[in-house]
Each structure stands twice: as C-alpha cells, then as structure tokens.
Design a protein around this motif. Structure first.
Motif, PDB file in Angstrom:
ATOM      1  N   UNK A  82      10.156 -16.910 -12.288  1.00 46.15           N
ATOM      2  CA  UNK A  82      10.034 -16.875 -10.834  1.00 46.15           C
ATOM      3  C   UNK A  82       8.698 -17.435 -10.352  1.00 46.15           C
TER       4      UNK A  82
ATOM      5  N   UNK B 158      -0.964   3.568  -5.908  1.00 45.53           N
ATOM      6  CA  UNK B 158      -1.826   4.746  -5.995  1.00 45.53           C
ATOM      7  C   UNK B 158      -2.404   4.885  -7.396  1.00 45.53           C
TER       8      UNK B 158
ATOM      9  N   UNK C 296       0.836  -1.197   0.000  1.00 48.68           N
ATOM     10  CA  UNK C 296       0.000   0.000   0.000  1.00 48.68           C
ATOM     11  C   UNK C 296       0.873   1.250   0.000  1.00 48.68           C
ATOM     12  N   UNK C 297       0.509   2.232  -0.816  1.00 48.02           N
ATOM     13  CA  UNK C 297       1.136   3.548  -0.689  1.00 48.02           C
ATOM     14  C   UNK C 297       2.206   3.874  -1.710  1.00 48.02           C
ATOM     15  N   UNK C 298       2.670   2.883  -2.473  1.00 44.98           N
ATOM     16  CA  UNK C 298       3.673   3.181  -3.491  1.00 44.98           C
ATOM     17  C   UNK C 298       3.021   3.824  -4.708  1.00 44.98           C
TER      18      UNK C 298
ATOM     19  N   UNK D 211       5.452 -11.555  -7.426  1.00 44.19           N
ATOM     20  CA  UNK D 211       5.125 -12.958  -7.704  1.00 44.19           C
ATOM     21  C   UNK D 211       3.901 -13.402  -6.910  1.00 44.19           C
ATOM     22  N   UNK D 212       3.826 -12.991  -5.648  1.00 40.88           N
ATOM     23  CA  UNK D 212       2.698 -13.415  -4.820  1.00 40.88           C
ATOM     24  C   UNK D 212       1.376 -12.867  -5.371  1.00 40.88           C
TER      25      UNK D 212
ATOM     26  N   UNK E 125      -4.164  -5.631  -2.116  1.00 42.63           N
ATOM     27  CA  UNK E 125      -2.705  -5.533  -2.202  1.00 42.63           C
ATOM     28  C   UNK E 125      -2.071  -6.852  -1.821  1.00 42.63           C
ATOM     29  N   UNK E 126      -1.282  -7.402  -2.770  1.00 47.15           N
ATOM     30  CA  UNK E 126      -0.509  -8.620  -2.476  1.00 47.15           C
ATOM     31  C   UNK E 126       0.924  -8.309  -2.868  1.00 47.15           C
ATOM     32  N   UNK E 127       1.651  -7.714  -1.951  1.00 42.36           N
ATOM     33  CA  UNK E 127       2.949  -7.149  -2.322  1.00 42.36           C
ATOM     34  C   UNK E 127       4.138  -8.073  -2.187  1.00 42.36           C
ATOM     35  N   UNK E 128       3.921  -9.345  -1.826  1.00 44.92           N
ATOM     36  CA  UNK E 128       5.061 -10.203  -1.518  1.00 44.92           C
ATOM     37  C   UNK E 128       5.899 -10.610  -2.712  1.00 44.92           C
ATOM     38  N   UNK E 129       7.141 -10.977  -2.452  1.00 44.99           N
ATOM     39  CA  UNK E 129       8.055 -11.590  -3.416  1.00 44.99           C
ATOM     40  C   UNK E 129       8.167 -10.827  -4.728  1.00 44.99           C
TER      41      UNK E 129
ATOM     42  N   UNK F 217       9.938 -10.696 -13.885  1.00 38.68           N
ATOM     43  CA  UNK F 217       9.871 -11.938 -13.107  1.00 38.68           C
ATOM     44  C   UNK F 217       9.594 -13.126 -14.037  1.00 38.68           C
TER      45      UNK F 217
END
Lengths: 328, 503
Positions: A107, A48, A42-44, A76-77, A69-73, A102
């Motif tokens: 990945x 936005x 969130x917030x990048x 990839x997540x 928001x699924x910001x992992x890896x 990716x």
C-alpha cells in the motif's frame, strides 16, 4: 557599500560555520527533541500506549519526545511521513501489526521491513475467543469444533473490520481447527461486545484487558486463547486451551513496536536501542503494563527476534491476501 | 442503601476542590466545544493528563463535566459563525444561524444552553434511576435495529431544509455516494479510491461538515460582501433566555428530544451526532408546518441541543453497566476510569455504587453551570463578530483549517474541506439541500454496514430486518414518514380535481 556587503557576507558565513563546529564537537546524540510518529489518530489505544512509552523514554534520552499523530490511510500516511524524515535518529516510528499488513498489500511507496529497523517491542497483547453465557450449542473449544463441523458456516464470529488482522487470525485458526465459521466485521470493540451480549453473534475475539470485566462477571465465557501458551495466571483463563494445543501457530499477535530508519548511523541506533530497552525495563513502565496485562506474551526482546516476528506475520498476511484474492 | 451511597457521593462532589474541578471542566468543555478543531472527545483527551493525580471521583466528575460542556459548546460557533464546533451541533446550525442572521443570536444561544442543560439533567436522572434496565434495552439493538434507525433518519430528507424535494433527494443521494468512498466495511475491498492512498480510509465527517457549512458560507459572503453591509450584526451579543411560559409551550420538544438523545446515546454504535440528527428529523416530521424549520425555528435548536446533551448521560449507561462505551468520548472517559484502577464492567457498579451517584451529581452541577459559563463564553466568542468581514472570514477559514488538520494531522483533510466548501457553495446556489446531503453522508455508512451485517447474520435473508419487532416497527414508521409529504400532495391534487369535476 561593497565593504558593507563583504562584511555582511563574512558574518553570514561565520554564522553558518558556528553550528558546524558545534556539531564537530561530538556532542552526544540527542541534542534536541525527538519526534515519535504515531500512525493513528489521537485517543486510540495505540496512540495512548505510544505516548505512555514516550513519557518514560524521555527519562533515558534526556530530551523531550514529541508525539506526531499521522492517522491517515490506515497507517500508510504515518509511515510515509516517517520515511520522508532524515535518517538521523530524531524520528521514531510507532507501529502495530497494521503496518506489516499494509506492507503485504504494497500500500505504501516502499516496504516497511526493508526501510526500518526495530528498536523495541514495547508491549504485547493476546486475544481470547469467547462465547456468551448460556450458549447451548457449545461451551468449550472441543464442543465448538464438533458443532461447527456438523453445521459448516452456521457459527457467526465477530471481528474488527474486513480483511484486517482479526479476519486473518480467524481464518488461520478456522483452517487449523478444520472448521468453517462466518466472519461478521464490525467497526469497534464496543459494537462487538454489544453484539455478543445481545446474542447476535456467538463468538467474539478480543484483547484480554478489554474483555476481562465481562469474563469476571460471567457474562462471557472464554473458549480458546489466541496465543502459543496457556495463561494460567489470570484466574478466569485457568485451564482454557490455547491454539498450540490444537497444533496451530503463526497467527499475528497483537504488539506495538518502535522502529527507526534503517540507514540511521549505527552509533545513534545503539544509543536509541539502549534507551528503549532501559525504558522497557523501567519499573514504572512495567507496572503500567502489568495493570493492562500487556506483559504476558513479551517474548521478542532483541531486534533480531522482533524482525523475526515481523517476517512471520508478513508471510501470514501475504498468504491470507493471496487466498482471499486481494493480492496476486 | 441508596440513601447512604447518595450521601457519600454528595460528600465527595460538594468538596470545594471537586466543585472547582467541575467548574474548570465545564468551562474547558464549552471553550473546546466551541472551537471546530476540538471536539468533546479531544477536550477530554486534552484534560486527561491533569486528572492523573486527582482522586478517582474528582477525575471522573471533571471529565464528565468536560463532556457536558463540550456537547453544549458546539452550539456557540454553530449559531454565531455557522460552524458546528462539534459534529453533534450540526443540526443546531440549521436553525441557529438563520436566527443569528435575523439578529436573534442571543435568543438562539439562550435556547441552546437551556435545551442542553435540560437534556443532560434529564439523561442524568434516567441514568441514575434505570441504568441496568436501559443497558439491557441497548442490547436489544443489533444490526437490524441500527439499520432501521439509520433509515428513520434518512426518511426525513423528503422534507428537510429545501423546498425543492427532487433536489433534496439528489443531494441525499450524493451524500450516500460519498459515504461509500474508502474500504468496503464488509468485504474489505477499496471503493472509489482511484488508487489514492488518502482516500482508502474514507472521507472523514469533520472536513465535510466544516467545508459544507463554514467555508461555503464564507464563499457566499465574500461574493455579496460589496453589495451589503456585513457589519450589521456588530452589536453586542448577549445570551437571552426566553420567558418560562414561552419555553413551556415547547415542552414536547424538550422532552421528546431528551428521550431520543438518551436512548441513542445508550447505543454503543451511535453517539451524540446521530442523536441530534435523528431528534431534529423527528421534530421536523412531527411538526404541522415543517417548512418553518431551517429558517430559524426555535424548536430546531431545542431538538438538536437537548438531544446531544442527553446523549452524554445516555452514553455513560453502557459504559458503567457493561463496560461498553456508548460513544467515542465515553470510550476516552472509560480510559480515565482505567487509569484510576477502576475497570468499568458489570462488577464495578455492584462494588462501587457511590461512583454512579457522584457521576449523576457531576452531570447535574455541570448542566446548571452551563447557564453561568455559557453566557460568559458566548459573549466573549461573539466579540469576533465585530471584526470587519474580511478579517472574520480569514478567522473562520483558519479555524476550519486547524479543525480539519488536527483530526489526523493530514493535509488531505484540509484539501477535502475546501473541496466540500466549493460543493456546499454550489449546493446553496442551486438550492440543493446541504442538510439532506450531510444527513445522508453521516447515516449512509451506518445504514449500509448494518444492513449487510444483518444479511450475513440472517444467512442472506433480504427481509431479515423486518423479522425483528423493534426494527420492523421503526422501518414501517420511516416508510410512512418518507411518503407522507408526496402523499399529501397527491391527496391535494385529487381533491382539487374533485372540486373541478363538481363545478
């Protein structure tokens, strides 16, 4: 007792059938809220812009858009999550060049370009190569080439993270210019700006909206535009050469797209595509983009054109990673 | 000139509606800060949509008030349930929670609020008086200096928290090792990821700190639950302010931490978390009895809270003067500027000086409000302590899960949080210092990255970090700090030997 059970069972069956009939009535897609999977925290900036687009898209799909928001890896997540959702058009996926990157590294469990179709390229951005005010070694792209040829590797250039988009762009550009510079990876755009203003490094690449205030104040000097055309509409960039002036092409540009699973029914895809292009042409959304200079490089307007951009970048990344030994 | 701009700003800020927004903003920040899932930056993001339709000054003053409130709010949960509500409040748990266990929660909260308020007011003055000067100082800090700062912070592991120095050192080394997981910042290759995609992005700070502090404490309390009366703190917790004379005795800590906080806040690559950790390290190191820290020293809370709130004003300096946000939250505040058609950068301050003064007044009003709202929110928050422990434990764990999950929406972070809960529990049991571990984990990545950047920039000169004056001084100071405890031991041993020989 048996009777009651039977009645209960009958009621249950009825309850199950009713929604089926509801669907059979051919209600226009969409009938409920859509999910927009954002593979970033969130917030990048990417988060936005996706939310901003979603806000205008709601007007055209007439359903709420829920950002997830699924910001992992490093995307990839988020991709895996979007991939795991049913292909009913209720899950939209935001992506940037990172997702393509990716894919070139294999990945994720599946290839993105083979499982998703583009809906819209919401916005595009371009980067500018700058140096600090009072750099005695070079002030223009030509001087940079001359200096760097005489002193291979002596020029330090900053970018965000190692082995990512900035790194790939810069290695392509350096090869095209026939020079060698030393890449110094940083973590964020603000660190990079502090590093060049503090003269720790001589060159920096950054997005136009982010670096414009420093160009306006004269603290940084633009040298080269990382795009296929010159940008004369911004006064500070008037007369600044672009990479095609040096015969370079095919570098990953900055863009943000919305995609949907490939196996989504065609009529649903068409509805989504129409809604997305209406949003793209929405005057309020256009005004938002203009303010941030996110419209200057808008070229890929059809799904075919967007796919082409993806394929070209996939090729560029694959080649880059082969050269650096990340993939075989 | 200055007078008219200040008057203009006064007019804007003391508008009743703007004042109301500041009150709401501060309260919102305090509540958000006290909840582990919502950091200061998240609070600003949450309130941002409401500012779209406001006047630019109102919007900016409101989000800054949220930032001030958030930086202070983290201390409430840090003190009451040993869960830093924001990463900035990590060092507040070191002394705040022991104080709460001693039944002095009210005093700890009072200290935290006073120190926070002092820190942000101090930094607001610094920002207004010398923003351009500070911004140019910030540019003197490059990778070599960042490395030196990280080393300075790390050097205090030799005396932080635990009595057993060897074990503290081992804990710090484990912290450094965990900081290396993920993509190598310089070469881009994967390290210790064991082909697991969720490890590629590295291990996030939030699940680690929630696990190490909150979850491990829950495990420990569950273990001893039947053996002790867990409802011992069930009394009403209300914020207690120390007498002014008592506060005044600790003026050195207030001012030193505020200076450190402001300076670190200005640096773009270091925010409130590093400010409070460094300030705490310096407080421990410069004290005559470093053993007091970690057991409920008032000065520990002051060092942490004064610094993390001072970082608020500090981080606004480069944001306003150069358009380079001084922290993650400042980056989001900058977005609010942009949404109101104000693009921070060197020209903005020249064209709109009133903004700077409005911001200054906003920070000061919000800091004063901390006392009023902080008292109320802390009291309400403390009600949960009246719950029987099994319910409180469940509540803390649920808050922890939400906190870890909300970061990226990743389930793996929740698992990591529990893993670090177990690690933290074992660390406590065998007296490995958790503060040393967390300090090394947070600063380790920064030290490694900046040292290797410096290596590239100096063309591979290993001693390059000593070639720049600021980094050289800081590094030498760190080395002295690091060896001083063992040196004292050696000296003592020698003098004892001397006495024996003389006898």
């Amino acid at each position: 007792m048996k009777k009651t059970l039977r009645i209960l069972a009958l009621m249950l069956i009825c309850m199950m059938i009713v929604p089926v009939f509801g669907c059979a009535k051919k209600q226009e897609f969409p009938t409920r809220a859509l999910e927009m999977v954002i593979p970033f925290g969130v917030g990048g900036a990417s988060d936005i812009s996706a939310r901003e687009f979603g806000k205008y898209l709601e007007k055209y799909v007439k359903q709420p858009i829920k950002p997830v928001n699924k910001g992992g890896s490093g995307t990839v997540e988020g991709f895996e999550y979007a991939l795991a959702q049913p292909a009913d058009g209720y899950t939209l996926f935001e992506l940037t060049t990172s997702v393509i990157m990716k894919e070139s590294q294999s990945a994720a469990s599946k290839k993105f370009t083979e499982t998703f179709d583009p809906l819209v390229m919401m916005m595009t951005d371009f980067q500018i190569l700058c140096t600090y005010k009072g750099n005695e070694k070079f002030k223009t792209a030509d001087e940079l080439v001359t200096y760097a040829k005489a002193n291979p590797g002596a020029v330090k250039i900053a970018g965000i993270s190692a082995g990512a988009a900035d790194d790939c762009t810069q290695s392509t550009v350096a090869k095209g210019l026939g020079i060698k510079w030393t890449y110094v990876p940083y973590t964020s755009g603000s660190e990079i700006k502090a590093a060049i203003l503090g003269k720790e490094i001589a060159l920096v690449q950054d997005k136009v909206a982010s670096i414009l205030p420093l160009l306006q104040s004269g603290d940084l000097i633009p040298i080269l535009i990382f795009a296929d055309n010159r940008v004369d509409i911004i006064p500070q960039l008037k007369g600044i050469p672009c990479i095609s002036d040096y015969g370079i092409s095919g570098i990953p540009i900055s863009w943000r797209c919305i995609a949907v699973r490939k196996d989504t029914p065609k009529e649903v895809k068409d509805i989504l595509f129409k809604a997305c292009s209406d949003t793209f042409n929405d005057p309020d959304f256009k005004a938002y983009k203009e303010k941030e200079f996110l419209n200057i490089m808008d070229v890929a307007k059809t799904p075919e054109a967007i796919s082409k951009v993806w394929q070209a970048e996939l090729k560029a990344y694959t080649q880059f990673y082969k050269e650096t030994g990340v993939i075989k | 000139m200055v007078g008219t701009h200040l008057l203009d700003a006064l007019q804007y800020v003391f508008d009743p509606l703007t004042l109301l927004f500041i009150v709401i903003g501060t309260g919102f920040g305090l509540v958000g800060g006290s909840l582990p899932g919502i950091s200061s930056s998240m609070s600003v993001i949450l309130i941002m949509p409401f500012t779209f339709s406001m006047e630019p000054v109102q919007a900016i003053v409101m989000v800054v008030a949220v930032y001030v409130g958030g930086a202070c709010g983290g201390s409430i949960s840090a003190i009451l349930i040993k869960t830093p509500g924001t990463p900035e409040a990590i060092p507040t748990t070191f002394d705040g929670y022991p104080l709460m266990q001693k039944g002095q929660a009210g005093t700890a909260l009072g200290l935290a609020v006073t120190a926070s308020s002092f820190g942000s007011i101090f930094s607001a003055f610094m920002m207004m008086l010398a923003a351009p000067l500070f911004a140019s100082v910030a540019l003197k800090f490059q990778s070599a200096e960042y490395f030196a700062l990280a080393v300075l912070g790390l050097s205090c592991v030799s005396s932080i928290g635990s009595k057993n120095q060897a074990r503290a050192l081992v804990a710090a080394l484990i912290g450094l090792l965990i900081a290396t997981v993920g993509i190598d910042p310089i070469s881009g290759v994967q390290r210790f990821t064991f082909n697991k995609t969720f490890l590629v992005g590295g291990i996030e700070m939030i699940p680690v700190i929630i696990g190490c502090f909150a979850i491990s404490e829950v495990f420990e309390n569950i273990e001893t639950y039947y053996r002790r009366d867990a409802t011992v703190q069930a009394g009403r917790v209300s914020m207690k302010l120390l007498k002014f004379s008592e506060m005044f005795k600790m003026w050195v800590h207030f001012i030193r931490s505020a200076i450190i906080g402001t300076l670190i806040g200005i640096l773009p690559a270091a925010g409130g978390t590093i400010a409070s950790l460094l300030s705490y390290s310096v407080a421990v190191k410069s004290d005559k009895n470093p053993e007091r820290f970690g057991k409920g020293a008032y000065e520990g809370i002051i060092a942490s809270e004064s610094a993390n709130n001072a970082a608020v004003g500090g981080s606004m300096v480069p944001t306003l003067v150069l358009g380079i946000p001084g922290s993650g939250t400042a980056a989001i505040i900058m977005m609010v500027f942009i949404l109101h058609n104000l693009r921070p950068g060197p020209l903005l301050m020249r064209e709109q000086p009133t903004l700077l003064y409005a911001l200054f007044l906003g920070i000061i009003i919000a800091s004063v409000l901390l006392f009023l709202l902080g008292r109320f929110i802390a009291r309400e928050f403390a009600r949960i302590l009246k719950l029987p422990y099994p319910m409180l434990a469940a509540f803390i764990i649920v808050m922890g899960i939400v906190g870890a999950y909300s970061l990226k929406g990743s389930y793996y972070d929740v698992i990591l949080m529990f893993i670090f809960g177990i690690i933290g529990y074992l660390f406590n049991k065998f007296q490995f210092s958790i503060p040393a571990f967390v300090l090394a984990f947070i600063l380790g990545g920064m030290a490694e990255k900046t040292y290797r950047q410096q290596l590239i920039i100096s063309d591979g000169n290993f001693l390059g970090v000593f070639m720049r004056p600021i980094s050289c001084i800081v590094l030498i100071a760190s080395i002295i700090i690091f060896i001083s405890p063992s040196f004292k031991h050696i000296l003592k041993a020698f003098s004892k030997k001397g006495e024996l020989v003389a006898k």
